[in-house]
Design a protein around this motif. Structure first.
Motif, PDB file in Angstrom:
ATOM      1  N   ARG A 293       6.150   6.774   0.736  1.00 45.49           N
ATOM      2  CA  ARG A 293       5.381   6.647   1.013  1.00 45.49           C
ATOM      3  C   ARG A 293       4.590   5.707   0.215  1.00 45.49           C
ATOM      4  NH1 ARG A 293       4.009  11.381   1.539  1.00 45.49           N
ATOM      5  NH2 ARG A 293       5.264  12.888   2.168  1.00 45.49           N
ATOM      6  N   LYS A 294       3.651   5.007   0.706  1.00 44.24           N
ATOM      7  CA  LYS A 294       2.544   3.642  -0.458  1.00 44.24           C
ATOM      8  C   LYS A 294       1.420   4.171  -1.029  1.00 44.24           C
ATOM      9  CE  LYS A 294       2.825  -0.738  -1.349  1.00 44.24           C
ATOM     10  NZ  LYS A 294       4.188  -0.967  -2.083  1.00 44.24           N
TER      11      LYS A 294
ATOM     12  N   PHE B 194       1.390  -1.295   9.905  1.00 43.06           N
ATOM     13  CA  PHE B 194       0.362  -1.704   9.233  1.00 43.06           C
ATOM     14  C   PHE B 194       0.931  -2.273   7.757  1.00 43.06           C
ATOM     15  CE2 PHE B 194       5.012   0.289   8.822  1.00 43.06           C
ATOM     16  CZ  PHE B 194       5.681  -0.116   7.692  1.00 43.06           C
TER      17      PHE B 194
ATOM     18  N   PHE C 243       0.646   0.278   3.355  1.00 46.51           N
ATOM     19  CA  PHE C 243       1.373   0.713   4.228  1.00 46.51           C
ATOM     20  C   PHE C 243       0.805   1.898   4.692  1.00 46.51           C
ATOM     21  CE2 PHE C 243       4.917   0.167   1.571  1.00 46.51           C
ATOM     22  CZ  PHE C 243       6.026   0.460   2.416  1.00 46.51           C
TER      23      PHE C 243
ATOM     24  N   MET D 154      -2.513   6.980   6.821  1.00 48.49           N
ATOM     25  CA  MET D 154      -1.168   5.917   6.249  1.00 48.49           C
ATOM     26  C   MET D 154      -0.112   6.299   7.540  1.00 48.49           C
ATOM     27  SD  MET D 154      -0.955   6.921   2.454  1.00 48.49           S
ATOM     28  CE  MET D 154      -0.449   5.856   2.204  1.00 48.49           C
ATOM     29  N   ALA D 155       1.047   4.699   7.351  1.00 46.13           N
ATOM     30  CA  ALA D 155       1.941   5.048   8.197  1.00 46.13           C
ATOM     31  C   ALA D 155       2.882   5.588   8.234  1.00 46.13           C
ATOM     32  CB  ALA D 155       2.593   3.255   8.358  1.00 46.13           C
ATOM     33  N   ASP D 156       3.064   7.196   8.120  1.00 44.94           N
ATOM     34  CA  ASP D 156       4.065   8.612   8.357  1.00 44.94           C
ATOM     35  C   ASP D 156       3.437   9.498   9.013  1.00 44.94           C
ATOM     36  OD1 ASP D 156       5.485  10.288   6.363  1.00 44.94           O
ATOM     37  OD2 ASP D 156       3.640  10.387   5.933  1.00 44.94           O
TER      38      ASP D 156
ATOM     39  N   SER E  39       9.148   9.321   2.357  1.00 45.49           N
ATOM     40  CA  SER E  39       8.010   9.230   3.462  1.00 45.49           C
ATOM     41  C   SER E  39       6.985   7.815   2.595  1.00 45.49           C
ATOM     42  CB  SER E  39       7.253   9.853   4.423  1.00 45.49           C
ATOM     43  OG  SER E  39       5.520   9.940   3.611  1.00 45.49           O
ATOM     44  N   VAL E  40       6.151   6.632   3.267  1.00 45.40           N
ATOM     45  CA  VAL E  40       5.386   5.840   2.015  1.00 45.40           C
ATOM     46  C   VAL E  40       4.188   7.105   2.251  1.00 45.40           C
ATOM     47  CG1 VAL E  40       6.037   3.949   3.063  1.00 45.40           C
ATOM     48  CG2 VAL E  40       4.586   4.777   4.227  1.00 45.40           C
TER      49      VAL E  40
ATOM     50  N   HIS F 177      10.095  -3.685   2.820  1.00 50.64           N
ATOM     51  CA  HIS F 177       9.439  -2.012   3.449  1.00 50.64           C
ATOM     52  C   HIS F 177       7.671  -2.404   4.240  1.00 50.64           C
ATOM     53  CE1 HIS F 177      12.127   0.490   2.321  1.00 50.64           C
ATOM     54  NE2 HIS F 177      12.123  -0.432   0.673  1.00 50.64           N
ATOM     55  N   ALA F 178       7.338  -4.246   4.185  1.00 49.35           N
ATOM     56  CA  ALA F 178       6.192  -3.903   4.602  1.00 49.35           C
ATOM     57  C   ALA F 178       6.450  -5.250   4.989  1.00 49.35           C
ATOM     58  CB  ALA F 178       5.297  -4.615   3.136  1.00 49.35           C
TER      59      ALA F 178
ATOM     60  N   ASN G  91       5.732  -4.424   8.465  1.00 49.83           N
ATOM     61  CA  ASN G  91       6.331  -3.407   9.732  1.00 49.83           C
ATOM     62  C   ASN G  91       7.623  -2.691   8.719  1.00 49.83           C
ATOM     63  OD1 ASN G  91       3.795  -3.049  10.745  1.00 49.83           O
ATOM     64  ND2 ASN G  91       4.093  -5.755  11.124  1.00 49.83           N
TER      65      ASN G  91
END
Length: 600
Positions: free
Chosen positions: A4-5, A102, A106, A208-210, A500-501, A583-584, A586
């Motif tokens: 996760r972010k 994201f 994230f 979040m993107a997860d 996960s972000v 990681h970011a 996308n």
């Protein structure tokens, strides 16, 4: 699962430093090895670039050949609803794409195939397709494809590991899961491009993107899966052989135990990608350095860091580096999985249920030395189960078991009644019975055996008789099969999570999480886990407080001991252009990649 972010830029600290780093193979220094007398070269992850620096003119097409460094056979479960391990996930990065894009934190934004808008007051979320994506067989991606994975993962015949608290938070999902309804009441198709989902409760992870937060990140081609029996899907051709996706490349040939080949998805919504073909071959870790020296591959995925010094100066490659969304831990088996109730069944009378025993085993080991001596500084001692890559959610102030303290370990055991009653140098349990602890650890890489032996030697130093489960290290797939099925020959185990972000820990340590391999459960743990995803957790400061409280609590209970935070390296051939490993924003690495020479 992925990491996760966090809120704020702290989460991106490692990534930012990598992005701005100078080119080259990465700096290093000689340090005394903590667990030996020799010198070990330690690397500084901030000195490695995160993107390829090749600016030469690209050739047309070409074939990129990569190795997946692994000492097992990939399972070949190529759909996220059924996939269970990191190797299959990495094979899928080339061909599978998430619905959502994201940002650098994230958080879901508007850059993906679909958007997500959360109405907190109404407790509803709207997923809308905003790009005209098509599956690799030419069919358009539609609302039914968004709904399909929910109907599969939530089905009573689903045998995978994805169903859990995040799915039960959807209105009507529990009734559907129990076979009482044919559809999920809280999931509605609004039109061909729009789906509405109603939740029992809303939480920050939803945005979040997860997938752990409750919004599944992937679509499934309903025109292929809707008529297949759920119980047969895991072994079906659409999951193992004939894979239909909407990513930049499609899996055109799968030879289990050997390789996966990819060719361009001619229907990709951003246009046809540049390469003619990508081939990823599974390759044993003990032969990967020689393969690099002979320029056999353009890229080495999942490159071991334990033999960094053997490949750091090989010409023709650029080493990319980043903080890994992963950590290593030692878990204690404290119960079983109740297959009927589909939840953890904690056993307070289990062999490892004594907290002092678990804490003592944690204090006996020196993970700082392991990180330096075995991993060249590319892994560092871990203090909590939430890594620093998650920024403010990581509780730096929690001491955990970073500092080895053998005296304290012995004192804990003495006070808990673990004493050597027969004079053989090994402690009996508090009832005076022989205590033998079975330790499961995976094979693979040069340091797997010596590291397992180090742990067992340290535990013997405090009077514990610890032996390897099966008498030897266990193959990756067999290892996780044994964990998942609660093999009675496992009392403790060494494993790793790719996380996960979304920092929520519910999917890993919750009472209905099948990934909770320790099988630990108590009221306080459940209370804190639920608080992470509660309405009050929309207040970022309050959510951070909850996370820090849980990390302190988890360290005290020691049901899982974090051992190492990880960094990862990716050797990339000098002829590869436009590969960005960040990681970011996308993590969509493959679409822009090109080659600048016919041969390596």
């Amino acid at each position: 699962m992925k990491k996760r972010k966090l809120i704020g830029l702290a989460t991106m600290g490692v990534i930012a430093s990598l992005t701005l780093a100078a080119c080259g193979g990465g700096g290093g220094k000689k340090e005394k090895g903590g667990s030996g007398n020799g010198e070990t070269e330690t690397a500084d992850i901030s000195k490695f670039p995160i993107k390829t620096t090749n600016e030469d003119e690209a050739i047309e097409g070409g074939t990129l050949e990569a190795a997946m460094a692994m000492d097992t056979t990939f399972q070949g479960l190529f759909d996220p609803a059924f996939n269970e391990d990191a190797y299959d996930s990495r094979f899928m990065e080339v061909s599978h794409e998430t619905l959502f894009g994201f940002d650098e934190h994230f958080m879901i934004d508007d850059s993906g195939v679909a958007t997500f808008k959360l109405d907190r007051e109404a407790k509803k979320g709207t997923i809308q397709l905003v790009k005209d994506a098509k599956w690799s067989d030419g069919q358009p991606v539609v609302a039914e494809d968004i709904i399909q994975p929910y109907l599969i993962i939530g089905h009573k015949d689903y045998a995978g590991v994805r169903y859990g608290a995040q799915f039960e938070n959807i209105v009507g999902m529990t009734e559907y899961h129990e076979g009482k309804t044919e559809d999920v009441a809280g999931i509605k198709k609004i039109d061909d491009k729009t789906v509405e989902i109603e939740f029992k409760e809303v939480n920050p992870g939803l945005e979040m993107a997860d997938g752990d937060g409750g919004i599944w990140q992937f679509a499934m081609p309903a025109h292929i899966f809707k008529d297949l029996p759920v119980k047969d899907m895991e072994s079906s051709d659409p999951v193992r052989k004939n894979i239909v996706t909407f990513g930049p490349y499609k899996m055109s040939k799968i030879v289990r135990g050997e390789a996966v080949e990819y060719t361009p998805n001619e229907y990709y919504y951003q246009g046809k990608p540049k390469l003619d073909k990508i081939i990823i071959r599974q390759t044993p870790t003990d032969s990967i350095v020689e393969a690099m020296k002979s320029k056999k591959y353009d890229m080495i995925i999942s490159m071991p860091t334990d033999n960094y010094s053997a490949y750091k100066d090989i010409e023709g490659y650029e080493l990319l580096g980043r903080g890994e969304l992963a950590y290593t831990y030692i878990g204690f088996k404290l119960g079983k999985w109740d297959t009927k109730a589909k939840r953890v069944a904690y056993d307070p009378e289990s062999k490892m249920a004594n907290k002092s025993l678990r804490q003592a085993m944690a204090y006996a080991i020196d993970n700082k030395a392991i990180g330096d001596k075995f991993y060249n500084g590319l892994r560092t001692a871990a203090n909590t189960l939430v890594p620093p890559v998650l920024g403010d959610f990581h509780a730096e102030e929690v001491k955990g078991y970073v500092d080895q303290d053998v005296d304290k370990a012995n004192k804990l055991l003495d006070e808990a009644g673990y004493k050597d009653t027969d004079g053989d140098g090994l402690r009996e349990d508090p009832n005076g019975e022989k205590l033998e602890i079975k330790f499961a650890s995976m094979s693979g890489g040069e340091v797997a055996q010596p590291m397992a032996e180090y742990y067992m030697d340290q535990w013997k130093e405090i009077g514990l008789d610890v032996k390897l489960t099966t008498g030897r290290l266990i193959d990756f797939q067999s290892f996780y099969d044994k964990l998942k099925n609660d093999d009675p020959e496992i009392d403790i185990y060494q494993a790793a999570w790719s996380i996960s972000v979304n920092p929520s820990q519910v999917a890993l340590f919750g009472p209905i999480a099948s990934f909770n391999y320790t099988r630990f459960e108590d009221d306080k743990n459940t209370e804190l886990l639920e608080a992470m995803d509660s309405e009050e957790a929309f207040d970022t400061e309050r959510r951070i407080e909850i996370f820090h409280e849980w990390q302190e609590y988890a360290a005290e209970e020691a049901f899982a001991i974090p051992t190492l935070y990880r960094n990862e390296l990716l050797p990339v051939s000098a002829r590869v252009k436009n590969f960005d490993w960040n990681h970011a924003p996308n993590g969509r690495f493959w679409y822009p990649v090109e080659l600048t020479a016919e041969e390596r």
